[in-house]
Design a protein around this motif. Structure first.
Motif, PDB file in Angstrom:
ATOM      1  N   UNK A 133       0.851  -1.191   0.000  1.00 21.94           N
ATOM      2  CA  UNK A 133       0.000   0.000   0.000  1.00 21.94           C
ATOM      3  C   UNK A 133       0.879   1.231   0.000  1.00 21.94           C
ATOM      4  N   UNK A 134       0.632   2.098  -0.962  1.00 23.00           N
ATOM      5  CA  UNK A 134       1.385   3.351  -1.031  1.00 23.00           C
ATOM      6  C   UNK A 134       0.435   4.475  -0.637  1.00 23.00           C
ATOM      7  N   UNK A 135       0.765   5.153   0.467  1.00 23.11           N
ATOM      8  CA  UNK A 135      -0.159   6.174   0.968  1.00 23.11           C
ATOM      9  C   UNK A 135       0.430   7.566   0.805  1.00 23.11           C
ATOM     10  N   UNK A 136      -0.443   8.514   0.577  1.00 24.13           N
ATOM     11  CA  UNK A 136      -0.064   9.942   0.549  1.00 24.13           C
ATOM     12  C   UNK A 136       1.154  10.220  -0.316  1.00 24.13           C
ATOM     13  N   UNK A 137       1.023   9.875  -1.562  1.00 24.88           N
ATOM     14  CA  UNK A 137       2.109  10.074  -2.518  1.00 24.88           C
ATOM     15  C   UNK A 137       2.590  11.529  -2.492  1.00 24.88           C
ATOM     16  N   UNK A 138       3.901  11.709  -2.475  1.00 26.59           N
ATOM     17  CA  UNK A 138       4.559  13.025  -2.480  1.00 26.59           C
ATOM     18  C   UNK A 138       4.251  13.857  -1.240  1.00 26.59           C
ATOM     19  N   UNK A 139       3.899  13.164  -0.122  1.00 25.59           N
ATOM     20  CA  UNK A 139       3.633  13.935   1.099  1.00 25.59           C
ATOM     21  C   UNK A 139       4.872  14.731   1.508  1.00 25.59           C
ATOM     22  N   UNK A 140       6.041  14.202   1.122  1.00 25.30           N
ATOM     23  CA  UNK A 140       7.300  14.850   1.500  1.00 25.30           C
ATOM     24  C   UNK A 140       7.922  15.661   0.363  1.00 25.30           C
ATOM     25  N   UNK A 141       7.210  15.736  -0.784  1.00 24.68           N
ATOM     26  CA  UNK A 141       7.701  16.541  -1.910  1.00 24.68           C
ATOM     27  C   UNK A 141       6.535  17.399  -2.411  1.00 24.68           C
ATOM     28  N   UNK A 142       6.166  18.444  -1.648  1.00 21.70           N
ATOM     29  CA  UNK A 142       4.945  19.187  -1.981  1.00 21.70           C
ATOM     30  C   UNK A 142       4.939  19.729  -3.411  1.00 21.70           C
ATOM     31  N   UNK A 143       6.102  20.094  -3.930  1.00 21.21           N
ATOM     32  CA  UNK A 143       6.124  20.646  -5.287  1.00 21.21           C
ATOM     33  C   UNK A 143       5.586  19.627  -6.283  1.00 21.21           C
ATOM     34  N   UNK A 144       5.936  18.361  -6.048  1.00 24.64           N
ATOM     35  CA  UNK A 144       5.454  17.319  -6.949  1.00 24.64           C
ATOM     36  C   UNK A 144       3.970  17.052  -6.736  1.00 24.64           C
ATOM     37  N   UNK A 145       3.565  17.137  -5.492  1.00 20.47           N
ATOM     38  CA  UNK A 145       2.159  16.882  -5.191  1.00 20.47           C
ATOM     39  C   UNK A 145       1.278  17.923  -5.891  1.00 20.47           C
ATOM     40  N   UNK A 146       1.755  19.182  -5.853  1.00 21.90           N
ATOM     41  CA  UNK A 146       0.973  20.241  -6.488  1.00 21.90           C
ATOM     42  C   UNK A 146       0.898  20.079  -7.997  1.00 21.90           C
ATOM     43  N   UNK A 147       1.859  19.368  -8.522  1.00 20.76           N
ATOM     44  CA  UNK A 147       1.954  19.195  -9.958  1.00 20.76           C
ATOM     45  C   UNK A 147       0.928  18.175 -10.488  1.00 20.76           C
ATOM     46  N   UNK A 148       0.362  17.380  -9.568  1.00 18.52           N
ATOM     47  CA  UNK A 148      -0.609  16.361 -10.007  1.00 18.52           C
ATOM     48  C   UNK A 148      -1.853  17.021 -10.592  1.00 18.52           C
ATOM     49  N   UNK A 149      -2.485  16.284 -11.506  1.00 17.09           N
ATOM     50  CA  UNK A 149      -3.678  16.830 -12.153  1.00 17.09           C
ATOM     51  C   UNK A 149      -4.923  16.550 -11.312  1.00 17.09           C
ATOM     52  N   UNK A 150      -6.077  16.912 -11.846  1.00 18.25           N
ATOM     53  CA  UNK A 150      -7.338  16.680 -11.133  1.00 18.25           C
ATOM     54  C   UNK A 150      -7.536  15.186 -10.919  1.00 18.25           C
TER      55      UNK A 150
END
Ligand SMILES: Nc1ncnc2c1ncn2[C@@H]1O[C@H](COP(=O)(O)OP(=O)(O)O)[C@@H](O)[C@H]1O
Ligand SMILES: [Mg+2]
Length: 632
Positions: free
Chosen positions: A147-164
């Motif tokens: 189980x992979x949870x909260x992808x990019x929780x530690x890389x906010x710049x990448x998290x913001x880059x995700x689409x809708x």
């Protein structure tokens, strides 16, 4: 000067490396599914929450891992799949780089549960930002769950880059389909936010294709199978009549890996030449098997391009195999008994065929379409054309009928306008059929209308003439009408006497559900009705009763075509899709009245000169320029 070079800490090095492998939730989906396949699982469940942003979990019943392997699997370059460089050229597994789990652990919180058949206890490991937080024995079934949870929780710049969520879920479904398609003998399920989206039972490739792409393809698939010393290919192409307006249902696999290849797609299109309309795309799912030494799969993990040692051989092989198969099918149409055992029990199969039954069958429309459609050259009429004609015929007929009946047509008066009742797609003229109408500051002589090439309308105005592109013009008219509809002037719904059900492929179910509220404004009354079924209660008046299903399918197809364009909102894409799909196409002959209505409506628009996509709707020519041409 002190020395300044330092080794990066592991978690940072891993985070950087992870950027290559895990770009979005769908990348993790691909890696985890492939690991489950490599582990020999026969049952693989994918669970995602929040389009994978909150959770991507894959549970398999494969061979599992020992305690040491479980811990080892998260190290970078740790793999059980190759040992030396030679192995690279004999790869039978999907993975081999040993990067996926290390990457996932660097950019998310991971929970692993695994047990080998021979072991009595399993292993639980919790990792966060490349650091093991917990490791303990657990009771667990044979196989692995990651189980992979909260992808990019530690890389906010990448998290913001995700689409809708809608866009990310689409990517996940694409990856899921690509893996599920190559392994029809594995059971795959996909559950999104607690709702099951796919449940793909084990079966053969043909059944898998139908499960994924929808029932429309059942009994409409042509087998491709060709073997040679160089390579083998097998798979299915859709019969020509199933070709769609948008590319989508097209899959190439090389040694079970999904690949994209414009070059090989060209070979496919070439094989279909003359059997399908120029601007349509055939369905294909084609597997190529060749010596791994003849292909280079050692390309970037997220790239689907592939290098063949000799591309041209592969091209020629595909083209001739597909051509061959299509030619065979068009000579000997086959009923597909294998796919549907219930066919065997039908009266028609079980009971003898008497003469009067034969006569009845021969006159039925089903028989006629069947015999006609199995000609290789037969191309189904475009439903847009049919629909355009359909909604004009009644109006045209009344007009002609009146002439036959000797009724007086009062040209130029209110009576004429009242007797002309185009179907709802075109609002009534609302003005008298004057010799001249003042539209948008341009005085246009509506009596001077001429259609050329069944595509352009020439209309005279005070300054010269306008050359109008009928399809572009109609797209503009419909588009503005739809905008008004969604802004609170809904288009009237014509309730169906016999509501029809439509069954959609799972991926389309999510899409249509999302569009339902907007579609309601646009005259479509559709309700969910079971898992993959919708009930069409009503449609806009211009959609012919009986063709609701096609209209909706075409609309979805067109929507998907637009949906690669991210700058538009969902609603905007829908409006554009509908406007394009319902517009009269170039090549359609128009009556004077139809042209009249179209041009009147066009100049009522806020932006009559362009289509929603910015193509010109008309070009103006000045009389003075004409005069100049002739030395006047
Ligand atoms: N679902 C699974 N079942 C059993 N073993 C697994 C599973 N997922 C990963 N592994 C083990 O972990 C190793 C590392 O996985 P991964 O990082 O994806 O690299 P790769 O697949 O390229 O070897 C694999 O080689 C395999 O031995
Ligand atoms: Mg792997």
């Amino acid at each position: 000067m002190p020395d300044i070079i330092q080794l990066l800490p592991d978690n940072i090095a891993n985070q950087i490396a992870a950027g290559e492998v895990i770009q979005r939730p769908a990348s993790a989906v691909k890696e985890l599914l492939e690991n489950a396949v490599d582990a020999g699982a026969t049952d693989i469940q994918l669970i995602v929450n929040d389009a994978g942003k909150a959770l991507v979990q894959v549970i398999d019943n494969g061979k599992g891992m020992s305690e040491t392997d479980a811990r080892m699997s998260f190290e970078r370059h740790a793999t059980s799949k190759i040992k030396n460089i030679d192995d690279l050229f004999h790869i039978k597994t999907m993975g081999f780089r040993g990067e996926a789990l290390a990457s996932i652990a660097a950019v998310a919180q991971v929970e692993l549960k695994t047990r080998k058949e021979a072991d009595t206890t399993g292993t639980f490991i919790e990792i966060d930002n490349s650091t093991v937080k917990k490791q303990e024995p657990i009771a667990w079934q044979q196989g692995t769950s990651i189980a992979m949870k909260n992808l990019f929780f530690n890389v906010p710049a990448r998290r913001n880059f995700l689409k809708t969520n809608a866009a990310e879920l689409r990517c996940i479904i694409d990856e899921f389909i690509r893996v599920a398609m190559s392994f029809p003998d594995i059971l795959f399920t996909l559950t999104s936010n607690g709702q099951q989206v796919f449940n793909l039972e084990r079966g053969n490739l043909k059944q898998r294709i139908v499960q994924i792409l929808g029932n429309n393809y059942s009994a409409k698939l042509v087998t491709i199978q060709e073997q040679s010393d160089y390579m083998n290919i097998y798979g299915f192409v859709g019969k020509p009549e199933t070709a769609k307006k948008t590319r989508g249902d097209q899959y190439f696999f090389v040694n079970n890996r999904f690949i994209k290849s414009a070059y090989l797609n060209h070979a496919m299109m070439n094989a279909f030449e003359g059997m399908i309309a120029k601007d349509s795309f055939p369905m294909y799912t084609l597997f190529m098997e060749l010596d791994p030494a003849l292909v280079d799969i050692n390309v970037h993990p997220t790239k689907q391009e592939i290098k063949f040692e000799d591309e041209k051989i592969v091209y020629a092989f595909i083209r001739s195999a597909v051509k061959h198969a299509l030619a065979q099918f068009s000579i000997t149409p086959t009923l597909d008994f294998e796919l549907d055992a219930s066919i065997q029990q039908l009266d028609a199969v079980a009971k003898p065929f008497t003469d009067d039954k034969k006569a009845a069958a021969a006159s039925s429309s089903l028989y006629n379409t069947f015999t006609q459609k199995n000609q290789a050259h037969f191309i189904e009429k475009k439903s847009e054309l049919k629909h355009w004609k359909d909604f004009y015929e009644p109006a045209a007929k009344t007009f002609e009928q009146k002439a036959v009946d000797g009724e007086q047509e009062t040209v130029g008066g209110e009576q004429r306008a009242a007797s002309f009742e185009p179907a709802a797609a075109f609002k009534p003229l609302g003005v008298s059929y004057e010799q001249k109408n003042s539209l948008h500051g341009v005085t246009v002589d509506l009596h001077s209308l001429v259609q050329i090439h069944n595509s352009y309308i020439i209309v005279q105005n005070d300054e010269g003439y306008l050359l109008i592109h009928q399809q572009n013009a109609h797209e503009r008219v419909l588009y503005e009408r739809f905008i008004k509809a969604t802004n609170g002037k809904p288009i009237a719904i014509q309730q169906s006497l016999f509501p029809v059900t439509i069954e959609l492929a799972a991926a389309d179910v999510a899409l249509l559900s999302e569009l339902l509220p907007d579609l309601h404004y646009l005259g479509y009354h559709i309700e969910p009705f079971g898992k993959q079924t919708f009930l069409v209660q009503g449609t806009p008046a211009d959609v012919h009763q009986g063709s609701e299903k096609t209209a909706i399918e075409k609309m979805l197809e067109q929507y998907k075509h637009f949906s690669t364009d991210l700058k538009y909102s969902k609603r905007e894409k829908l409006l554009r899709s509908l406007a394009w799909q319902q517009s009269i196409k170039a090549g359609t002959a128009l009556t004077l009245k139809e042209m009249n209505t179209l041009i009147y409506d066009l100049f009522q628009c806020d932006a009559p000169n362009i289509t929603p996509n910015g193509k010109p709707a008309y070009t103006a020519f000045k009389k003075s320029e004409l005069d100049k041409l002739f030395g006047r």
